[in-house]
Scaffold this motif. Structure first.
Motif, PDB file in Angstrom:
ATOM      1  N   GLU A   1      41.651  57.114  19.853  1.00 49.54           N
ATOM      2  CA  GLU A   1      40.477  57.417  19.037  1.00 49.54           C
ATOM      3  C   GLU A   1      40.185  58.917  19.030  1.00 49.54           C
ATOM      4  O   GLU A   1      39.798  59.494  18.006  1.00 49.54           O
ATOM      5  CB  GLU A   1      39.270  56.639  19.547  1.00 49.54           C
ATOM      6  N   LYS A   2      40.374  59.566  20.178  1.00 48.02           N
ATOM      7  CA  LYS A   2      40.158  61.014  20.256  1.00 48.02           C
ATOM      8  C   LYS A   2      41.119  61.784  19.364  1.00 48.02           C
ATOM      9  O   LYS A   2      40.818  62.909  18.936  1.00 48.02           O
ATOM     10  CB  LYS A   2      40.302  61.485  21.712  1.00 48.02           C
ATOM     11  N   LEU A   3      42.280  61.180  19.075  1.00 46.34           N
ATOM     12  CA  LEU A   3      43.247  61.819  18.190  1.00 46.34           C
ATOM     13  C   LEU A   3      42.874  61.657  16.718  1.00 46.34           C
ATOM     14  O   LEU A   3      43.541  62.198  15.836  1.00 46.34           O
ATOM     15  CB  LEU A   3      44.647  61.236  18.438  1.00 46.34           C
ATOM     16  N   GLY A   4      41.817  60.887  16.477  1.00 49.68           N
ATOM     17  CA  GLY A   4      41.337  60.706  15.111  1.00 49.68           C
ATOM     18  C   GLY A   4      41.659  59.369  14.495  1.00 49.68           C
ATOM     19  O   GLY A   4      41.357  59.140  13.312  1.00 49.68           O
ATOM     20  N   ALA A   5      42.263  58.458  15.269  1.00 45.59           N
ATOM     21  CA  ALA A   5      42.611  57.146  14.727  1.00 45.59           C
ATOM     22  C   ALA A   5      41.371  56.255  14.635  1.00 45.59           C
ATOM     23  O   ALA A   5      40.436  56.375  15.426  1.00 45.59           O
ATOM     24  CB  ALA A   5      43.664  56.475  15.607  1.00 45.59           C
ATOM     25  N   ASN A   6      41.402  55.349  13.679  1.00 50.35           N
ATOM     26  CA  ASN A   6      40.339  54.362  13.492  1.00 50.35           C
ATOM     27  C   ASN A   6      40.722  53.116  14.297  1.00 50.35           C
ATOM     28  O   ASN A   6      41.375  52.210  13.782  1.00 50.35           O
ATOM     29  CB  ASN A   6      40.177  54.043  12.010  1.00 50.35           C
ATOM     30  N   VAL A   7      40.334  53.081  15.559  1.00 52.05           N
ATOM     31  CA  VAL A   7      40.788  52.051  16.496  1.00 52.05           C
ATOM     32  C   VAL A   7      39.908  50.804  16.421  1.00 52.05           C
ATOM     33  O   VAL A   7      38.678  50.891  16.469  1.00 52.05           O
ATOM     34  CB  VAL A   7      40.799  52.595  17.936  1.00 52.05           C
ATOM     35  N   VAL A   8      40.550  49.654  16.304  1.00 47.86           N
ATOM     36  CA  VAL A   8      39.865  48.361  16.362  1.00 47.86           C
ATOM     37  C   VAL A   8      40.054  47.802  17.764  1.00 47.86           C
ATOM     38  O   VAL A   8      41.182  47.661  18.237  1.00 47.86           O
ATOM     39  CB  VAL A   8      40.433  47.383  15.308  1.00 47.86           C
ATOM     40  N   ARG A   9      38.962  47.472  18.428  1.00 48.54           N
ATOM     41  CA  ARG A   9      39.033  47.100  19.840  1.00 48.54           C
ATOM     42  C   ARG A   9      38.955  45.604  20.112  1.00 48.54           C
ATOM     43  O   ARG A   9      39.120  45.185  21.243  1.00 48.54           O
ATOM     44  CB  ARG A   9      37.902  47.802  20.600  1.00 48.54           C
TER      45      ARG A   9
END
Length: 201
Positions: A138-146
């Motif tokens: 997420e810190k890299l800019g990805a839209n993470v689904v958890r």
């Protein structure tokens, strides 16, 4: 119509990330062949044809290389500690971006999502990854689904860690050949998880 599925491997790839989906894809192909349909071709693709040592010590021998492989309809990228190194491998990232442009599906398991992100394939898309890597991705800019074992966003399908790749591969088989065939594949590999430590006994 049969598909060609490319399963990527590199040093320190996590074994079950690709061996689990490999079993699903090859079992599906076998069942299709037995039913009189053209079976899928599943190809292990590595940096060269020499044996590759994976994260837990398993050595595998690629069938093809990034420079020489058949046209791919489906691509699967595993995770593992090796992804931290391979995300700096510009040749691999360019290859992944190129083959994905012609493929029907590009998929990842665990931290393989890091390579999708590095290749620009996950830009603006929802992705899943191993729970221990969600914050970093997420810190890299990805839209993470958890909260999903796997996520489909367009032609990109990403899954959480290790065993989640099996779930994703079965879903993908269902997309290719229908839910009934996916269920037959699941039954053949006797995949019905019942973890021994799920309950407090």
């Amino acid at each position: 119509m049969a598909n060609t599925i490319g399963v990527v491997v590199f040093p320190d790839a996590e074994e079950l990330d690709f061996v689990g989906p490999w079993e699903v894809f090859t079992a599906s192909a076998m069942l299709r062949g037995q039913a009189g349909s053209d079976p899928d071709r599943v190809v292990l693709i590595g940096p060269g044809l020499e044996p590759v040592r994976c994260a837990k010590g398993l050595r595998v021998v690629p069938d093809a290389t990034f420079d020489d492989h058949p046209p791919l309809d489906v691509i699967l990228v595993p995770g593992g500690q090796g992804t931290r190194r391979e995300v700096k491998n510009e040749k691999l990232l360019r290859w992944l971006a190129g083959v994905s442009s012609a493929a029907q599906w590009t998929t990842s398991v665990c931290t393989g999502s890091l390579l999708l992100h590095g290749a620009g394939l996950a830009a603006g898309k929802r992705v899943a990854t191993h729970w221990g890597f969600e914050d970093e991705l997420e810190k890299l800019g990805a839209n993470v689904v958890r909260d999903a074992r796997w996520v489909r966003d367009g032609q990109i399908v990403s899954s959480q860690g290790v065993s989640a790749g099996i779930d994703m591969a079965l879903w993908l088989v269902g997309q290719l050949y229908g839910p009934a065939h996916a269920r037959a594949t699941q039954r053949y590999i006797q995949y019905d998880p019942a973890p021994p430590y799920q309950a407090d006994v």
